[in-house]
Scaffold this motif. Structure first.
Motif, PDB file in Angstrom:
ATOM      1  N   ALA A 184     -22.874 -34.487   1.361  1.00 28.25           N
ATOM      2  CA  ALA A 184     -22.321 -33.162   1.077  1.00 28.25           C
ATOM      3  C   ALA A 184     -21.090 -32.895   1.942  1.00 28.25           C
ATOM      4  O   ALA A 184     -20.105 -32.304   1.476  1.00 28.25           O
ATOM      5  N   VAL A 185     -21.129 -33.330   3.197  1.00 33.39           N
ATOM      6  CA  VAL A 185     -19.968 -33.160   4.077  1.00 33.39           C
ATOM      7  C   VAL A 185     -18.779 -33.952   3.548  1.00 33.39           C
ATOM      8  O   VAL A 185     -17.648 -33.451   3.503  1.00 33.39           O
ATOM      9  N   ALA A 186     -19.035 -35.186   3.133  1.00 33.80           N
ATOM     10  CA  ALA A 186     -17.950 -36.007   2.585  1.00 33.80           C
ATOM     11  C   ALA A 186     -17.340 -35.340   1.358  1.00 33.80           C
ATOM     12  O   ALA A 186     -16.106 -35.325   1.185  1.00 33.80           O
ATOM     13  N   ALA A 187     -18.177 -34.774   0.506  1.00 37.39           N
ATOM     14  CA  ALA A 187     -17.670 -34.088  -0.686  1.00 37.39           C
ATOM     15  C   ALA A 187     -16.910 -32.823  -0.307  1.00 37.39           C
ATOM     16  O   ALA A 187     -15.898 -32.478  -0.931  1.00 37.39           O
ATOM     17  N   ALA A 188     -17.383 -32.130   0.733  1.00 39.89           N
ATOM     18  CA  ALA A 188     -16.716 -30.898   1.156  1.00 39.89           C
ATOM     19  C   ALA A 188     -15.320 -31.159   1.707  1.00 39.89           C
ATOM     20  O   ALA A 188     -14.459 -30.277   1.684  1.00 39.89           O
ATOM     21  N   LEU A 189     -15.070 -32.362   2.195  1.00 40.76           N
ATOM     22  CA  LEU A 189     -13.748 -32.711   2.718  1.00 40.76           C
ATOM     23  C   LEU A 189     -12.755 -33.060   1.623  1.00 40.76           C
ATOM     24  O   LEU A 189     -11.547 -33.123   1.859  1.00 40.76           O
ATOM     25  N   SER A 190     -13.248 -33.306   0.428  1.00 42.58           N
ATOM     26  CA  SER A 190     -12.366 -33.702  -0.672  1.00 42.58           C
ATOM     27  C   SER A 190     -11.463 -32.545  -1.091  1.00 42.58           C
ATOM     28  O   SER A 190     -11.932 -31.413  -1.251  1.00 42.58           O
ATOM     29  N   PRO A 191     -10.179 -32.811  -1.287  1.00 39.81           N
ATOM     30  CA  PRO A 191      -9.282 -31.751  -1.764  1.00 39.81           C
ATOM     31  C   PRO A 191      -9.716 -31.174  -3.108  1.00 39.81           C
ATOM     32  O   PRO A 191      -9.355 -30.042  -3.451  1.00 39.81           O
ATOM     33  N   ALA A 231     -29.825 -20.660  -9.302  1.00 40.29           N
ATOM     34  CA  ALA A 231     -28.423 -20.548  -8.898  1.00 40.29           C
ATOM     35  C   ALA A 231     -28.222 -20.953  -7.446  1.00 40.29           C
ATOM     36  O   ALA A 231     -27.167 -21.473  -7.073  1.00 40.29           O
ATOM     37  N   SER A 232     -29.225 -20.733  -6.586  1.00 42.12           N
ATOM     38  CA  SER A 232     -29.074 -21.064  -5.179  1.00 42.12           C
ATOM     39  C   SER A 232     -28.996 -22.560  -4.946  1.00 42.12           C
ATOM     40  O   SER A 232     -28.466 -23.016  -3.930  1.00 42.12           O
ATOM     41  N   ALA A 233     -29.537 -23.361  -5.859  1.00 41.41           N
ATOM     42  CA  ALA A 233     -29.506 -24.814  -5.704  1.00 41.41           C
ATOM     43  C   ALA A 233     -28.283 -25.433  -6.366  1.00 41.41           C
ATOM     44  O   ALA A 233     -28.000 -26.620  -6.159  1.00 41.41           O
ATOM     45  N   ALA A 234     -27.533 -24.656  -7.145  1.00 40.28           N
ATOM     46  CA  ALA A 234     -26.402 -25.216  -7.894  1.00 40.28           C
ATOM     47  C   ALA A 234     -25.301 -25.780  -6.999  1.00 40.28           C
ATOM     48  O   ALA A 234     -24.769 -26.865  -7.282  1.00 40.28           O
ATOM     49  N   PRO A 235     -24.898 -25.106  -5.898  1.00 40.28           N
ATOM     50  CA  PRO A 235     -23.799 -25.642  -5.089  1.00 40.28           C
ATOM     51  C   PRO A 235     -24.081 -27.027  -4.504  1.00 40.28           C
ATOM     52  O   PRO A 235     -23.206 -27.889  -4.495  1.00 40.28           O
ATOM     53  N   ILE A 236     -25.294 -27.268  -4.001  1.00 36.08           N
ATOM     54  CA  ILE A 236     -25.593 -28.581  -3.440  1.00 36.08           C
ATOM     55  C   ILE A 236     -25.620 -29.629  -4.539  1.00 36.08           C
ATOM     56  O   ILE A 236     -25.170 -30.758  -4.352  1.00 36.08           O
ATOM     57  N   CYS A 237     -26.110 -29.280  -5.718  1.00 37.57           N
ATOM     58  CA  CYS A 237     -26.084 -30.226  -6.840  1.00 37.57           C
ATOM     59  C   CYS A 237     -24.647 -30.548  -7.228  1.00 37.57           C
ATOM     60  O   CYS A 237     -24.324 -31.695  -7.573  1.00 37.57           O
ATOM     61  N   GLU A 238     -23.778 -29.551  -7.135  1.00 38.85           N
ATOM     62  CA  GLU A 238     -22.357 -29.761  -7.445  1.00 38.85           C
ATOM     63  C   GLU A 238     -21.711 -30.697  -6.432  1.00 38.85           C
ATOM     64  O   GLU A 238     -20.954 -31.605  -6.795  1.00 38.85           O
ATOM     65  N   LEU A 239     -22.013 -30.507  -5.144  1.00 38.16           N
ATOM     66  CA  LEU A 239     -21.434 -31.359  -4.113  1.00 38.16           C
ATOM     67  C   LEU A 239     -21.910 -32.799  -4.238  1.00 38.16           C
ATOM     68  O   LEU A 239     -21.132 -33.750  -4.090  1.00 38.16           O
ATOM     69  N   LEU A 240     -23.199 -32.977  -4.519  1.00 38.30           N
ATOM     70  CA  LEU A 240     -23.772 -34.321  -4.577  1.00 38.30           C
ATOM     71  C   LEU A 240     -23.567 -34.993  -5.925  1.00 38.30           C
ATOM     72  O   LEU A 240     -23.654 -36.221  -6.031  1.00 38.30           O
TER      73      LEU A 240
END
Length: 425
Positions: free
Chosen positions: A183-190, A268-277
């Motif tokens: 998730a951190v690696a994905a969060a760094l992506s532009p 909906a609360s689980a959607a952001p982590i699914c999006e990142l991964l």
């Protein structure tokens, strides 16, 4: 991308560094004691001015703050490590032109009122006010082979009888450290939109008992009865823990009672982590790969087995000292010593000298456990067992087996001697 990861030697920081390096990033490890190329010296207890950071941030494209503690010790306070140092670091990032900052916060930091949560929230809010691209990740309990909390939960789960606090309806949704690193690696992506606070947790929420049961099953232990510890006793233990550096303190007890999970039945609360991964995060039943399960099992057993053997041995020595010196009739003891050739003052000296030595051995088992100690104790037991067998042979076939009971004690000493450094060292 050149990424500075602060807290790189910690459990979460190490996983993040490995993930980023595998993704092709140039990783700078922010550590207190640089040990290899690419290490950057940082000290959150001392680097409390933005100017302290500017040179270190030269040429850095992104920052990941993975510094965190669960209990305070000395200068390592929540305020210093979670709030004051990160706040000035984030401000320095804005001045130095660092493009993106990823902050590892904690699930519950938005509303928690413990010192841990308020310090995390202070850094989060300071970052949100800065003109940089930021993403704040708020993970639940993080599980991994090197995690202290994971080791604690696995140790509790491995007991023949599981002692668990009575937590009522508290729910836990642990997250695997590899999923957090991804998730951190994905969060760094532009390509990932910034200016977001993302609560992240694993794929399944369970009760505390359910969490321990899942770990126990994964380690191939059979089901075990659960002994629930009343909240009053846990609160007293937490109060005492704050004075002796224990993990359980009033604050951690409050956090434990609150649980650590996303809102129940809220897709909906689980959607952001699914999006990142790009997938659902792993559930608790999938945390231990088949190849890892035996290692987790052995570590969990070793975490309490050695301590149990040491304390049992200490109790045997101390009880023997007290019984010999104060409980068993002195005349009977001297009569036994006479049969091995000791009478008068030499016998009295031997009786009380042996009791004193037993007492010293008992204390040493607790405060100075050493291989030499186990060796000396084993030699002493073998020596007096041989003397008793020669001079008092009836004890060899005594129905209570006083000499035969030395065999399990020798086995304990053999195990302690062989396991000077345990799996958890």
């Amino acid at each position: 991308m050149k990424v500075l990861v602060c807290g790189a030697t910690g459990f979460i920081g190490r996983a993040i560094c490995l993930r980023l390096a595998a993704a092709g990033h140039e990783v700078l490890r922010g550590v207190r004691r640089p040990a290899r190329g690419g290490d950057v010296a940082v000290d959150y207890s001392a680097d409390l001015q933005a100017a302290d950071w500017l040179e270190r941030l030269r040429g850095v494209d992104a920052l990941v703050n993975a510094v965190g503690i669960i209990s305070e010790k000395g200068a390592a306070t929540f305020d210093a490590l979670h709030a004051r140092a990160p706040v000035v670091l984030f401000a320095a990032c804005a001045q130095a032109g660092v493009r993106r900052v990823v902050q590892i916060s904690a699930l519950g930091a938005d509303g928690g009122d413990t010192a841990y949560f308020t310090s995390k929230r202070a850094a989060d809010e300071a970052l949100m006010a800065l003109p940089v691209e930021w993403i704040i990740l708020r993970p639940s309990l993080v599980f991994g082979a090197e995690g202290a909390s994971a080791a604690m939960f696995c140790r509790a789960a491995s007991m023949p009888v599981i002692a668990a606090p009575a937590l009522g309806k508290a729910r836990f949704q642990p997250l695997h450290v590899d999923d957090l690193a991804q998730a951190v690696a994905a969060a760094l992506s532009p390509a990932t939109p910034a200016q977001r606070v993302i609560d992240i947790a694993g794929g399944r929420a369970v009760s505390y008992d359910g969490m321990l049961s899942a770990y126990r099953s994964a380690m191939a232990f059979p089901p075990a009865p659960v002994l629930h510890i009343p909240a009053t006793i846990m609160a007293c233990a937490a109060w005492a823990g704050q004075f002796c550096g224990a993990l359980l303190t009033p604050d951690t007890w409050r956090m434990l009672r609150a649980g650590s999970a996303l809102p129940k039945s809220c897709a909906a609360s689980a959607a952001p982590i699914c999006e990142l991964l790009g997938r659902s995060p792993r559930g608790i039943n999938d945390f231990m790969a088949p190849a890892e399960r035996e290692l987790f099992r052995l570590r969990a057993l070793a975490a309490w087995r050695t301590a149990l053997l040491r304390w049992v041995l200490a109790i045997v020595w101390l009880a023997t000292a007290i019984v010999s010196a104060f409980v068993y009739p002195q005349a009977d003891s001297l009569a036994l010593l006479a049969r091995v050739g000791l009478e008068g003052m030499p016998a009295i000296a031997a009786l009380y000298g042996a009791a004193a030595l037993d007492f010293i051995f008992g204390i040493a088992c607790i405060v100075r456990p050493r291989r030499a100690l186990w060796l000396v104790q084993g030699a002493l037991i073998l020596g007096y067992s041989a003397a008793i067998a020669a001079c008092l042979p009836e004890y060899l076939w005594h129905p209570f087996g006083p000499l035969l009971k030395n065999l399990p004690i020798l086995a304990i000493l053999f195990i302690l001697f062989a396991e000077e450094k345990t799996w958890t060292t």
